[in-house]
Design a protein around this motif. Structure first.
Motif, PDB file in Angstrom:
ATOM      1  N   THR A 205       0.847  -1.194   0.000  1.00 43.57           N
ATOM      2  CA  THR A 205       0.000   0.000   0.000  1.00 43.57           C
ATOM      3  C   THR A 205       0.882   1.242   0.000  1.00 43.57           C
ATOM      4  OG1 THR A 205      -1.880   1.095   1.093  1.00 43.57           O
ATOM      5  CG2 THR A 205      -0.179   0.143   2.532  1.00 43.57           C
ATOM      6  N   LEU A 206       0.412   2.291  -0.632  1.00 47.48           N
ATOM      7  CA  LEU A 206       1.178   3.537  -0.727  1.00 47.48           C
ATOM      8  C   LEU A 206       0.629   4.591   0.218  1.00 47.48           C
ATOM      9  CD1 LEU A 206       1.799   4.084  -4.570  1.00 47.48           C
ATOM     10  CD2 LEU A 206       3.080   2.689  -2.934  1.00 47.48           C
TER      11      LEU A 206
ATOM     12  N   ARG B 105      -1.991   4.085  -6.127  1.00 50.00           N
ATOM     13  CA  ARG B 105      -1.966   5.439  -5.592  1.00 50.00           C
ATOM     14  C   ARG B 105      -2.203   5.357  -4.091  1.00 50.00           C
ATOM     15  NH1 ARG B 105      -4.493   5.948 -10.589  1.00 50.00           N
ATOM     16  NH2 ARG B 105      -3.481   7.423 -12.005  1.00 50.00           N
ATOM     17  N   PRO B 106      -1.952   6.409  -3.343  1.00 47.04           N
ATOM     18  CA  PRO B 106      -2.170   6.346  -1.901  1.00 47.04           C
ATOM     19  C   PRO B 106      -3.568   5.851  -1.561  1.00 47.04           C
ATOM     20  CG  PRO B 106      -0.969   8.331  -2.441  1.00 47.04           C
ATOM     21  CD  PRO B 106      -1.350   7.704  -3.748  1.00 47.04           C
TER      22      PRO B 106
ATOM     23  N   LEU C 230       2.795   4.276  -8.251  1.00 47.87           N
ATOM     24  CA  LEU C 230       3.630   3.145  -8.626  1.00 47.87           C
ATOM     25  C   LEU C 230       2.895   2.266  -9.626  1.00 47.87           C
ATOM     26  CD1 LEU C 230       6.192   1.368  -8.178  1.00 47.87           C
ATOM     27  CD2 LEU C 230       4.909   0.208  -6.346  1.00 47.87           C
ATOM     28  N   ARG C 231       3.605   1.897 -10.673  1.00 51.13           N
ATOM     29  CA  ARG C 231       3.094   0.947 -11.655  1.00 51.13           C
ATOM     30  C   ARG C 231       3.702  -0.417 -11.336  1.00 51.13           C
ATOM     31  NH1 ARG C 231       1.221   1.684 -17.110  1.00 51.13           N
ATOM     32  NH2 ARG C 231       1.736  -0.055 -18.510  1.00 51.13           N
TER      33      ARG C 231
ATOM     34  N   GLY D 103       7.672  -1.564 -10.692  1.00 53.40           N
ATOM     35  CA  GLY D 103       7.922  -0.394 -11.507  1.00 53.40           C
ATOM     36  C   GLY D 103       8.916   0.520 -10.803  1.00 53.40           C
ATOM     37  N   ASP D 104       8.955   1.775 -11.196  1.00 54.39           N
ATOM     38  CA  ASP D 104       9.882   2.754 -10.637  1.00 54.39           C
ATOM     39  C   ASP D 104       9.457   3.122  -9.220  1.00 54.39           C
ATOM     40  OD1 ASP D 104      11.628   4.784 -10.063  1.00 54.39           O
ATOM     41  OD2 ASP D 104      10.906   6.147 -11.624  1.00 54.39           O
TER      42      ASP D 104
END
Length: 308
Positions: free
Chosen positions: A58-59, A76-77, A64-65, A92-93
């Protein structure tokens, strides 16, 4: 890192077994994405992997992809990603994302919790976004689990491990039942769909004919078609085909089996039939798909991003 690859070769996607960090109880690990970046190089994270343990992600900031089974998802958050054992995934990055990563072996959970949380359901949503009240409960559960994980030594070891298991159980139960899958709530599957889904999972290497599943289950093909469309949004035939193609992709990417061997394993009459089937549904030949995955280490080119 928390896991060690069984295969160092770049020829395929490595299987990643869980390896507990030194000094911590086996089976669960909680870390921030900043910690992950500090432990593992961006190059290593970018390579596809096939872990034998669960990832919960979780963000709290950024975007993030993340690719799971050759489909790209955007976190996303507030959104949650759940990667299950055996699924091929690729980071991803991470440079512009902050959040929490929870890794756990399925045997950490007691059987009743594992069943109630459907942790071994291969059809469970990968990405979910909880509503406000649920999001707050998940945040509290995550923070409590993280604090306990980093509090080794403050309780007797047996009590610490028990606390981790209970706190993890709370988190996975909430994720399984209180979040909303990306794109909106999923309809509760009826018995016909569940039986069809399970039969496909058990027999897709033997038959791709909807009529065979209908006969096997005692339904008409039309009943299976209605059930699949109502729950999965797909025709029954497309449902079967997607499962076959997913397995073909996993074998092409992960194993060193030849296309002919994969054709045989998936129940095709000959390699030519398999190649036509795969190419028609992916717009790539099996060999081209394997070259793309292994040559560029990016499976997202063949995917469509799903927005959270």
């Amino acid at each position: 890192m928390m896991a060690k690859s069984r295969h160092g070769s770049s020829r395929g996607i490595p299987e990643i077994p869980f390896a507990a960090p030194a000094g911590t109880p086996a089976g669960v690990e909680v870390m921030s994405l900043a910690e992950l970046r500090g432990r593992v190089s961006a190059h290593s994270l970018a390579r596809p992997q096939r872990p034998d343990f669960h990832h919960l992600l979780t963000l709290t900031a950024g975007r993030l992809r993340h690719t799971v089974d050759f489909t790209a998802y955007v976190l996303r958050p507030g959104s949650w990603l759940w990667v299950r054992p055996g699924q091929v995934h690729q980071w991803g990055d991470l440079s512009r994302a902050e959040g929490t990563l929870i890794l756990f072996r399925q045997d950490v959970l007691d059987p009743a919790t594992a069943t109630a949380a459907r942790v071994d359901d291969p059809h469970a949503p990968v990405l979910g976004t909880p509503v406000t009240d649920d999001a707050e409960a998940l945040t509290m559960a995550t923070e409590h689990l993280s604090r306990e994980f980093h509090a080794l030594g403050r309780l007797p070891l047996e009590a610490h491990v028990a606390a981790l298991r209970h706190l993890l159980a709370v988190l996975v139960l909430r994720l399984a039942h209180l979040t909303v899958p990306a794109g909106g709530p999923a309809p509760e599957p009826d018995e016909t769909y569940v039986r069809f889904r399970d039969a496909v999972e058990a027999h897709f290497t033997r038959t791709r004919r909807v009529e065979d599943y209908a006969h096997m289950l005692g339904y008409s093909p039309r009943s299976l078609a209605r059930a699949a469309l109502a729950t999965a949004g797909l025709s029954a035939k497309e449902f079967v085909d997607r499962r076959v193609v997913l397995e073909a992709k996993r074998l092409l990417a992960h194993s060193d089996l030849t296309a002919a061997q994969i054709s045989d394993r998936l129940g095709f009459a000959n390699p030519s039939q398999f190649s036509k089937y795969f190419t028609h549904r992916t717009e790539q030949s099996p060999i081209d798909f394997r070259s793309t995955v292994r040559g560029t280490a990016t499976v997202t080119q063949a995917s469509h991003a799903r927005q959270a």
